[in-house]
Design a protein around this motif. Structure first.
Motif, PDB file in Angstrom:
ATOM      1  N   TRP A 122     -32.422 -34.580 -37.813  1.00 11.26           N
ATOM      2  CA  TRP A 122     -31.657 -35.730 -37.353  1.00 11.26           C
ATOM      3  C   TRP A 122     -30.197 -35.660 -37.787  1.00 11.26           C
ATOM      4  O   TRP A 122     -29.331 -36.263 -37.141  1.00 11.26           O
ATOM      5  N   GLU A 123     -29.895 -34.931 -38.863  1.00  7.99           N
ATOM      6  CA  GLU A 123     -28.514 -34.828 -39.321  1.00  7.99           C
ATOM      7  C   GLU A 123     -27.627 -34.101 -38.301  1.00  7.99           C
ATOM      8  O   GLU A 123     -26.409 -34.276 -38.296  1.00  7.99           O
ATOM      9  N   LEU A 124     -28.235 -33.307 -37.426  1.00  7.29           N
ATOM     10  CA  LEU A 124     -27.451 -32.580 -36.430  1.00  7.29           C
ATOM     11  C   LEU A 124     -27.006 -33.469 -35.280  1.00  7.29           C
ATOM     12  O   LEU A 124     -26.249 -33.027 -34.405  1.00  7.29           O
ATOM     13  N   PHE A 139     -25.300 -45.827 -37.836  1.00  9.72           N
ATOM     14  CA  PHE A 139     -25.507 -46.872 -38.830  1.00  9.72           C
ATOM     15  C   PHE A 139     -26.464 -46.349 -39.891  1.00  9.72           C
ATOM     16  O   PHE A 139     -27.509 -45.776 -39.584  1.00  9.72           O
ATOM     17  N   TYR A 140     -26.082 -46.515 -41.150  1.00  7.67           N
ATOM     18  CA  TYR A 140     -26.822 -45.872 -42.221  1.00  7.67           C
ATOM     19  C   TYR A 140     -27.015 -46.814 -43.398  1.00  7.67           C
ATOM     20  O   TYR A 140     -26.286 -47.788 -43.572  1.00  7.67           O
ATOM     21  N   ARG A 141     -28.021 -46.474 -44.211  1.00  7.12           N
ATOM     22  CA  ARG A 141     -28.295 -47.200 -45.454  1.00  7.12           C
ATOM     23  C   ARG A 141     -27.673 -46.409 -46.601  1.00  7.12           C
ATOM     24  O   ARG A 141     -28.070 -45.282 -46.864  1.00  7.12           O
ATOM     25  N   PRO A 142     -26.660 -46.971 -47.288  1.00  7.13           N
ATOM     26  CA  PRO A 142     -25.975 -46.221 -48.358  1.00  7.13           C
ATOM     27  C   PRO A 142     -26.929 -45.779 -49.457  1.00  7.13           C
ATOM     28  O   PRO A 142     -27.879 -46.486 -49.807  1.00  7.13           O
ATOM     29  N   LEU A 143     -26.678 -44.583 -49.998  1.00  8.25           N
ATOM     30  CA  LEU A 143     -27.456 -44.085 -51.130  1.00  8.25           C
ATOM     31  C   LEU A 143     -27.009 -44.783 -52.408  1.00  8.25           C
ATOM     32  O   LEU A 143     -25.851 -45.190 -52.530  1.00  8.25           O
ATOM     33  N   ASN A 144     -27.901 -44.910 -53.350  1.00 11.16           N
ATOM     34  CA  ASN A 144     -27.562 -45.541 -54.621  1.00 11.16           C
ATOM     35  C   ASN A 144     -26.570 -44.703 -55.425  1.00 11.16           C
ATOM     36  O   ASN A 144     -25.741 -45.233 -56.150  1.00 11.16           O
ATOM     37  N   ASN A 145     -26.657 -43.392 -55.294  1.00 13.93           N
ATOM     38  CA  ASN A 145     -25.750 -42.487 -56.004  1.00 13.93           C
ATOM     39  C   ASN A 145     -24.456 -42.344 -55.199  1.00 13.93           C
ATOM     40  O   ASN A 145     -24.464 -41.809 -54.087  1.00 13.93           O
ATOM     41  N   SER A 146     -23.339 -42.832 -55.735  1.00 16.33           N
ATOM     42  CA  SER A 146     -22.076 -42.852 -54.996  1.00 16.33           C
ATOM     43  C   SER A 146     -21.560 -41.445 -54.694  1.00 16.33           C
ATOM     44  O   SER A 146     -20.932 -41.227 -53.650  1.00 16.33           O
ATOM     45  N   TYR A 147     -21.819 -40.486 -55.596  1.00 13.71           N
ATOM     46  CA  TYR A 147     -21.351 -39.115 -55.370  1.00 13.71           C
ATOM     47  C   TYR A 147     -22.041 -38.514 -54.141  1.00 13.71           C
ATOM     48  O   TYR A 147     -21.369 -37.983 -53.231  1.00 13.71           O
ATOM     49  N   PHE A 148     -23.356 -38.611 -54.075  1.00 15.97           N
ATOM     50  CA  PHE A 148     -24.086 -38.031 -52.949  1.00 15.97           C
ATOM     51  C   PHE A 148     -23.912 -38.864 -51.682  1.00 15.97           C
ATOM     52  O   PHE A 148     -23.959 -38.324 -50.573  1.00 15.97           O
ATOM     53  N   ASN A 149     -23.676 -40.159 -51.847  1.00  6.60           N
ATOM     54  CA  ASN A 149     -23.368 -40.980 -50.679  1.00  6.60           C
ATOM     55  C   ASN A 149     -22.065 -40.503 -50.041  1.00  6.60           C
ATOM     56  O   ASN A 149     -21.949 -40.400 -48.811  1.00  6.60           O
ATOM     57  N   GLY A 150     -21.079 -40.193 -50.871  1.00  5.54           N
ATOM     58  CA  GLY A 150     -19.809 -39.668 -50.372  1.00  5.54           C
ATOM     59  C   GLY A 150     -19.982 -38.325 -49.683  1.00  5.54           C
ATOM     60  O   GLY A 150     -19.328 -38.042 -48.673  1.00  5.54           O
ATOM     61  N   VAL A 152     -22.716 -37.223 -48.138  1.00 10.51           N
ATOM     62  CA  VAL A 152     -23.378 -37.473 -46.854  1.00 10.51           C
ATOM     63  C   VAL A 152     -22.371 -37.972 -45.818  1.00 10.51           C
ATOM     64  O   VAL A 152     -22.367 -37.528 -44.661  1.00 10.51           O
ATOM     65  N   LEU A 153     -21.493 -38.888 -46.213  1.00  7.95           N
ATOM     66  CA  LEU A 153     -20.475 -39.392 -45.292  1.00  7.95           C
ATOM     67  C   LEU A 153     -19.527 -38.286 -44.860  1.00  7.95           C
ATOM     68  O   LEU A 153     -19.135 -38.206 -43.687  1.00  7.95           O
ATOM     69  N   LEU A 154     -19.155 -37.420 -45.788  1.00 15.25           N
ATOM     70  CA  LEU A 154     -18.259 -36.304 -45.483  1.00 15.25           C
ATOM     71  C   LEU A 154     -18.886 -35.389 -44.431  1.00 15.25           C
ATOM     72  O   LEU A 154     -18.222 -34.953 -43.484  1.00 15.25           O
ATOM     73  N   ILE A 155     -20.167 -35.103 -44.592  1.00 12.76           N
ATOM     74  CA  ILE A 155     -20.879 -34.251 -43.642  1.00 12.76           C
ATOM     75  C   ILE A 155     -20.991 -34.936 -42.282  1.00 12.76           C
ATOM     76  O   ILE A 155     -20.688 -34.341 -41.241  1.00 12.76           O
ATOM     77  N   ARG A 156     -21.405 -36.186 -42.283  1.00  7.94           N
ATOM     78  CA  ARG A 156     -21.678 -36.872 -41.017  1.00  7.94           C
ATOM     79  C   ARG A 156     -20.425 -37.197 -40.214  1.00  7.94           C
ATOM     80  O   ARG A 156     -20.475 -37.297 -38.987  1.00  7.94           O
ATOM     81  N   GLU A 157     -19.304 -37.364 -40.881  1.00  7.19           N
ATOM     82  CA  GLU A 157     -18.088 -37.763 -40.169  1.00  7.19           C
ATOM     83  C   GLU A 157     -17.186 -36.589 -39.806  1.00  7.19           C
ATOM     84  O   GLU A 157     -16.138 -36.778 -39.208  1.00  7.19           O
ATOM     85  N   ARG A 158     -17.605 -35.366 -40.144  1.00  7.35           N
ATOM     86  CA  ARG A 158     -16.718 -34.219 -39.958  1.00  7.35           C
ATOM     87  C   ARG A 158     -16.288 -34.007 -38.501  1.00  7.35           C
ATOM     88  O   ARG A 158     -15.154 -33.660 -38.214  1.00  7.35           O
ATOM     89  N   PHE A 159     -17.196 -34.239 -37.553  1.00  6.83           N
ATOM     90  CA  PHE A 159     -16.881 -33.971 -36.148  1.00  6.83           C
ATOM     91  C   PHE A 159     -16.567 -35.238 -35.359  1.00  6.83           C
ATOM     92  O   PHE A 159     -16.570 -35.211 -34.124  1.00  6.83           O
ATOM     93  N   GLY A 160     -16.315 -36.338 -36.063  1.00  6.72           N
ATOM     94  CA  GLY A 160     -15.822 -37.519 -35.362  1.00  6.72           C
ATOM     95  C   GLY A 160     -16.753 -38.708 -35.327  1.00  6.72           C
ATOM     96  O   GLY A 160     -16.366 -39.770 -34.823  1.00  6.72           O
ATOM     97  N   VAL A 161     -17.968 -38.562 -35.842  1.00  6.55           N
ATOM     98  CA  VAL A 161     -18.861 -39.719 -35.913  1.00  6.55           C
ATOM     99  C   VAL A 161     -18.319 -40.714 -36.936  1.00  6.55           C
ATOM    100  O   VAL A 161     -17.850 -40.319 -38.007  1.00  6.55           O
ATOM    101  N   ARG A 162     -18.374 -41.966 -36.599  1.00 11.18           N
ATOM    102  CA  ARG A 162     -17.963 -43.030 -37.524  1.00 11.18           C
ATOM    103  C   ARG A 162     -19.216 -43.619 -38.154  1.00 11.18           C
ATOM    104  O   ARG A 162     -20.099 -44.110 -37.450  1.00 11.18           O
TER     105      ARG A 162
END
Length: 289
Positions: A122-124, A139-150, A152-162
């Motif tokens: 699904w990440e693709l 739309f996503y549920r934030p992870l409790n760990n702020s480092y890994f949440n960041g 995940v956001l970096l990966i998911r938003e790389r190609f333009g997804v908000r």
């Protein structure tokens, strides 16, 4: 900002630049570690599989569990690869089986709600802006760990997804309803709901299962077309995405038909390729009162 994030997530960037052959070797190592050594959530996985497929033998259940863990480890490294993967390679690794269904809808000004699941990789889905040049939100549920949440956001938003936090989802979709440019929104619908959430109980994988009603409620209000994106695995690291119609005119749909049809689509997909669903998730934490 880009440089600071590169420094912050430097170990993952270093992993990401490795060839896929090496990443899959690492995936194999992680598989043996989590399956045979620490047995990560193996009781949850086996219990879920036994109840979903009571007709299968214990040998078949264990075989599916092993294939699931191999696939799960691949997802981790395929997702990390997204940090540095080229656009050309990304499009080579994800192909669209029936792009015309989504292209025609967008070209005719219809907003689309992708009612997705933790199926395939699904990440693709974050590769879709490379193939369909329209705004895309997930739309996503934030992870409790702020480092890994960041991360995940970096990966998911790389190609333009908000990426939009789930509690802002309703307002975001309603606000964009008058936007002249059609939009794709992606909601993952197979999480375990919270007790106080709006839910509907469906017969799913041999159990009464609670599903969020959010996508059902939103689509009926906005009349956005609802599609189910189903992954087929061609070979390791290469997927084909097929869009299945759930409801073209949700405002005309009665009751909970949309969520019921989603549950049916997902169950059929899981039955065909059981190893590609997220069995380690505690999906049935909520029981019917």
């Amino acid at each position: 900002m880009k440089f600071s994030k590169t420094i912050k997530y430097f170990p993952f960037y270093m992993l990401s630049v490795l060839p896929m052959q090496i990443l899959y070797f690492l995936s194999n190592c992680v598989y043996y570690f989590i399956y045979y050594m620490i047995q990560y959530r193996i009781k949850v996985v086996l219990d879920n599989l036994r109840k979903a497929f009571p007709e299968k033998s214990e040998e078949e259940i264990k075989d599916i569990s092993k294939r699931f863990y191999r696939h799960f480890c691949d997802i981790i490294f395929e997702s990390i690869k997204t940090l540095t993967i080229s656009k050309e390679e990304a499009k080579n690794r994800l192909s669209l089986n029936n792009p015309e269904i989504i292209e025609d809808l967008l070209e005719n000004g219809r907003n689309i709600l992708l009612y997705a699941a933790h199926q395939g990789n699904w990440e693709l889905l974050v590769y879709l802006p490379l193939m369909l040049t329209y705004p895309s939100n997930t739309f996503y549920r934030p992870l409790n760990n702020s480092y890994f949440n960041g991360l995940v956001l970096l990966i998911r938003e790389r190609f333009g997804v908000r990426c939009v936090e789930e509690f802002k989802g309703y307002r975001t979709i309603i606000a964009q309803n008058n936007n002249p440019v059609p939009v794709m929104n992606c909601i993952i619908g197979d999480q375990s709901p919270r007790r106080k959430s709006a839910i509907h109980w469906c017969n799913f994988l041999n159990r009464k299962t609670a599903f969020y009603l959010g996508a059902n409620i939103i689509s009926k209000k906005t009349n956005d077309v609802v599609l189910f994106p189903r992954f087929n695995k061609i070979k390791r690291g290469h997927y084909q995405l097929y869009f299945e119609m759930i409801e073209e005119f949700p405002s005309h749909s009665e009751g909970y038909n949309i969520v019921v049809e989603y549950a049916r689509c997902l169950e059929n997909t899981i039955t065909q390729s059981p190893e590609m669903w997220l069995w380690s998730h505690r999906r049935w934490k909520l029981s019917e009162a």
